[in-house]
Motif scaffolding. Sequence first.
Motif, PDB file in Angstrom:
ATOM      1  N   LEU A  32      34.926  41.389  48.654  1.00 35.34           N
ATOM      2  CA  LEU A  32      33.740  40.807  48.035  1.00 35.34           C
ATOM      3  C   LEU A  32      33.643  41.339  46.615  1.00 35.34           C
ATOM      4  O   LEU A  32      33.281  42.494  46.400  1.00 35.34           O
ATOM      5  CB  LEU A  32      32.475  41.165  48.829  1.00 35.34           C
ATOM      6  CG  LEU A  32      31.165  40.555  48.335  1.00 35.34           C
ATOM      7  CD1 LEU A  32      31.218  39.020  48.419  1.00 35.34           C
ATOM      8  CD2 LEU A  32      29.989  41.094  49.134  1.00 35.34           C
ATOM      9  N   LEU A  33      33.999  40.494  45.657  1.00 33.50           N
ATOM     10  CA  LEU A  33      34.048  40.918  44.261  1.00 33.50           C
ATOM     11  C   LEU A  33      32.731  40.622  43.563  1.00 33.50           C
ATOM     12  O   LEU A  33      32.141  39.554  43.769  1.00 33.50           O
ATOM     13  CB  LEU A  33      35.185  40.197  43.531  1.00 33.50           C
ATOM     14  CG  LEU A  33      36.593  40.529  44.031  1.00 33.50           C
ATOM     15  CD1 LEU A  33      37.598  39.541  43.466  1.00 33.50           C
ATOM     16  CD2 LEU A  33      36.971  41.944  43.609  1.00 33.50           C
ATOM     17  N   PRO A  34      32.245  41.533  42.732  1.00 29.78           N
ATOM     18  CA  PRO A  34      30.988  41.284  42.022  1.00 29.78           C
ATOM     19  C   PRO A  34      31.149  40.173  40.998  1.00 29.78           C
ATOM     20  O   PRO A  34      32.228  39.966  40.435  1.00 29.78           O
ATOM     21  CB  PRO A  34      30.702  42.630  41.347  1.00 29.78           C
ATOM     22  CG  PRO A  34      32.038  43.280  41.207  1.00 29.78           C
ATOM     23  CD  PRO A  34      32.822  42.848  42.404  1.00 29.78           C
ATOM     24  N   PRO A  39      36.243  35.549  32.816  1.00 29.94           N
ATOM     25  CA  PRO A  39      37.126  34.867  33.766  1.00 29.94           C
ATOM     26  C   PRO A  39      37.993  35.852  34.555  1.00 29.94           C
ATOM     27  O   PRO A  39      38.369  36.908  34.042  1.00 29.94           O
ATOM     28  CB  PRO A  39      37.994  33.978  32.875  1.00 29.94           C
ATOM     29  CG  PRO A  39      37.238  33.840  31.598  1.00 29.94           C
ATOM     30  CD  PRO A  39      36.475  35.113  31.430  1.00 29.94           C
ATOM     31  N   MET A  40      38.293  35.478  35.782  1.00 31.53           N
ATOM     32  CA  MET A  40      39.165  36.267  36.632  1.00 31.53           C
ATOM     33  C   MET A  40      40.608  35.810  36.444  1.00 31.53           C
ATOM     34  O   MET A  40      40.891  34.619  36.324  1.00 31.53           O
ATOM     35  CB  MET A  40      38.767  36.098  38.099  1.00 31.53           C
ATOM     36  CG  MET A  40      39.580  36.903  39.080  1.00 31.53           C
ATOM     37  SD  MET A  40      39.169  38.654  39.041  1.00 31.53           S
ATOM     38  CE  MET A  40      37.616  38.639  39.943  1.00 31.53           C
ATOM     39  N   ALA A  80      42.138  43.308  32.118  1.00 29.92           N
ATOM     40  CA  ALA A  80      41.990  44.651  32.663  1.00 29.92           C
ATOM     41  C   ALA A  80      41.897  44.564  34.182  1.00 29.92           C
ATOM     42  O   ALA A  80      41.224  43.675  34.720  1.00 29.92           O
ATOM     43  CB  ALA A  80      40.735  45.310  32.105  1.00 29.92           C
ATOM     44  N   PRO A  81      42.561  45.461  34.908  1.00 28.48           N
ATOM     45  CA  PRO A  81      42.580  45.354  36.377  1.00 28.48           C
ATOM     46  C   PRO A  81      41.215  45.572  37.004  1.00 28.48           C
ATOM     47  O   PRO A  81      40.425  46.391  36.547  1.00 28.48           O
ATOM     48  CB  PRO A  81      43.570  46.435  36.804  1.00 28.48           C
ATOM     49  CG  PRO A  81      43.639  47.377  35.649  1.00 28.48           C
ATOM     50  CD  PRO A  81      43.384  46.580  34.424  1.00 28.48           C
ATOM     51  N   VAL A  82      40.982  44.815  38.074  1.00 32.77           N
ATOM     52  CA  VAL A  82      39.783  44.954  38.904  1.00 32.77           C
ATOM     53  C   VAL A  82      40.146  45.549  40.258  1.00 32.77           C
ATOM     54  O   VAL A  82      39.409  46.349  40.826  1.00 32.77           O
ATOM     55  CB  VAL A  82      39.102  43.589  39.086  1.00 32.77           C
ATOM     56  CG1 VAL A  82      37.989  43.658  40.120  1.00 32.77           C
ATOM     57  CG2 VAL A  82      38.560  43.076  37.754  1.00 32.77           C
ATOM     58  N   GLY A  83      41.288  45.183  40.787  1.00 29.12           N
ATOM     59  CA  GLY A  83      41.746  45.670  42.085  1.00 29.12           C
ATOM     60  C   GLY A  83      42.972  44.901  42.522  1.00 29.12           C
ATOM     61  O   GLY A  83      43.464  44.020  41.817  1.00 29.12           O
ATOM     62  N   ALA A 135      47.379  41.265  42.230  1.00 30.20           N
ATOM     63  CA  ALA A 135      46.481  42.025  41.364  1.00 30.20           C
ATOM     64  C   ALA A 135      45.474  41.081  40.725  1.00 30.20           C
ATOM     65  O   ALA A 135      45.806  39.950  40.337  1.00 30.20           O
ATOM     66  CB  ALA A 135      47.266  42.765  40.291  1.00 30.20           C
ATOM     67  N   LEU A 136      44.249  41.559  40.599  1.00 32.47           N
ATOM     68  CA  LEU A 136      43.168  40.791  39.995  1.00 32.47           C
ATOM     69  C   LEU A 136      42.659  41.522  38.761  1.00 32.47           C
ATOM     70  O   LEU A 136      42.580  42.760  38.745  1.00 32.47           O
ATOM     71  CB  LEU A 136      42.025  40.605  40.993  1.00 32.47           C
ATOM     72  CG  LEU A 136      42.389  39.967  42.336  1.00 32.47           C
ATOM     73  CD1 LEU A 136      41.179  39.964  43.262  1.00 32.47           C
ATOM     74  CD2 LEU A 136      42.911  38.553  42.139  1.00 32.47           C
ATOM     75  N   GLY A 137      42.328  40.759  37.742  1.00 24.98           N
ATOM     76  CA  GLY A 137      41.800  41.348  36.528  1.00 24.98           C
ATOM     77  C   GLY A 137      40.802  40.417  35.870  1.00 24.98           C
ATOM     78  O   GLY A 137      40.607  39.279  36.303  1.00 24.98           O
ATOM     79  N   ARG A 138      40.174  40.920  34.822  1.00 20.67           N
ATOM     80  CA  ARG A 138      39.228  40.105  34.049  1.00 20.67           C
ATOM     81  C   ARG A 138      39.575  40.227  32.581  1.00 20.67           C
ATOM     82  O   ARG A 138      40.067  41.252  32.117  1.00 20.67           O
ATOM     83  CB  ARG A 138      37.789  40.561  34.289  1.00 20.67           C
ATOM     84  CG  ARG A 138      37.300  40.366  35.706  1.00 20.67           C
ATOM     85  CD  ARG A 138      35.796  40.626  35.792  1.00 20.67           C
ATOM     86  NE  ARG A 138      35.315  40.681  37.161  1.00 20.67           N
ATOM     87  CZ  ARG A 138      34.990  39.616  37.893  1.00 20.67           C
ATOM     88  NH1 ARG A 138      35.107  38.409  37.368  1.00 20.67           N
ATOM     89  NH2 ARG A 138      34.552  39.755  39.131  1.00 20.67           N
TER      90      ARG A 138
END
Length: 316
Positions: A32-34, A39-40, A80-83, A135-138
């Motif tokens: 569950l991402l805030p 953009p993701m 930048a990485p989020v997780g 990997a997810l980032g914004r």
Amino acid sequence: MTGRYSEDELIARLFAPIAGPAGLGLEDDAALLPASSEPMVATTDMIVAGVHFFADDPPAQIAKKALRVNLSDLAAKGAAPVGFLLSLALPPDWTNDWLAAFATGLAEDAALYGAPLIGGDTASTPGPLTISVTALGRTSRFAPRAGARPGDAIFVSGTIGDAALGLAVRRDPALAARLSPAARDWLLDRYLLPRPRLDLIETVRGGASAAMDVSDGLVGDLAKLCRASRVSALVEAPLVPLSTAAQEAIGLSPSLFETALTGGDDYEILFAADPAYRPPQGVVRIGAIVPGAAAPAILDASKTQMIFGKTSFSHF
């Protein structure tokens, strides 16, 4: 305890402690991402024993490589990485100790790069160890491959060819024996452990018209960027930055220069930008974007176009 961990035990003991808040303790089926105004960006890469690493490489280093190659893709997009999500297909001979060391390496890099584990999956396989990371980032500004324009300059970070030459050293004991210990160790380490260029995220956001990481070889990856942008390019091979170790190896065997330019696993950032752009230290200009649909031309010191047996690593 005796015997190997069950799937629930290995998640609870080894991976849940790495998880960030979005991972919900790895007790749910999804993260569950805030919400965010930025953009993701999502990227995924798989690494396989015997293809991307040696099966007897240290498990902590294998874990770090699996994560870092994905963080490299984020950096090249200005994100930048989020997780990250991790999927593991484990062969029959895995052990608790091996997996604990793998998790330790993963935890170290998750903390180092601010990229917590937020989910994933585990499975058994009769084949080689297979690891997939998503990997997810914004980002406030996404740098596509397709934005290069004729007249743009071409820049690359770091040094090129170290990892490919490290693989050559790993495979060729005679070459390894001829290198100085410092050069040999440098090249081997660069193959084993990529350095994702998260330090260049703001550089990519601020200056790049098009960007990608160099994962399959500088020559081939530049060709991909050019195809996406519907342009061509001219690169001066003597301007391509080489480490002292790479120069030593190429001095011993000049054919390795082609390996350095085409071999892959650099995980540096390749980007196009306005010719007036002034890059930060450690980023150099190697050529220019030109009109046309031809493959990029790589020119040697005499301005003659170089011909390569292959232009990049390919799985197929």
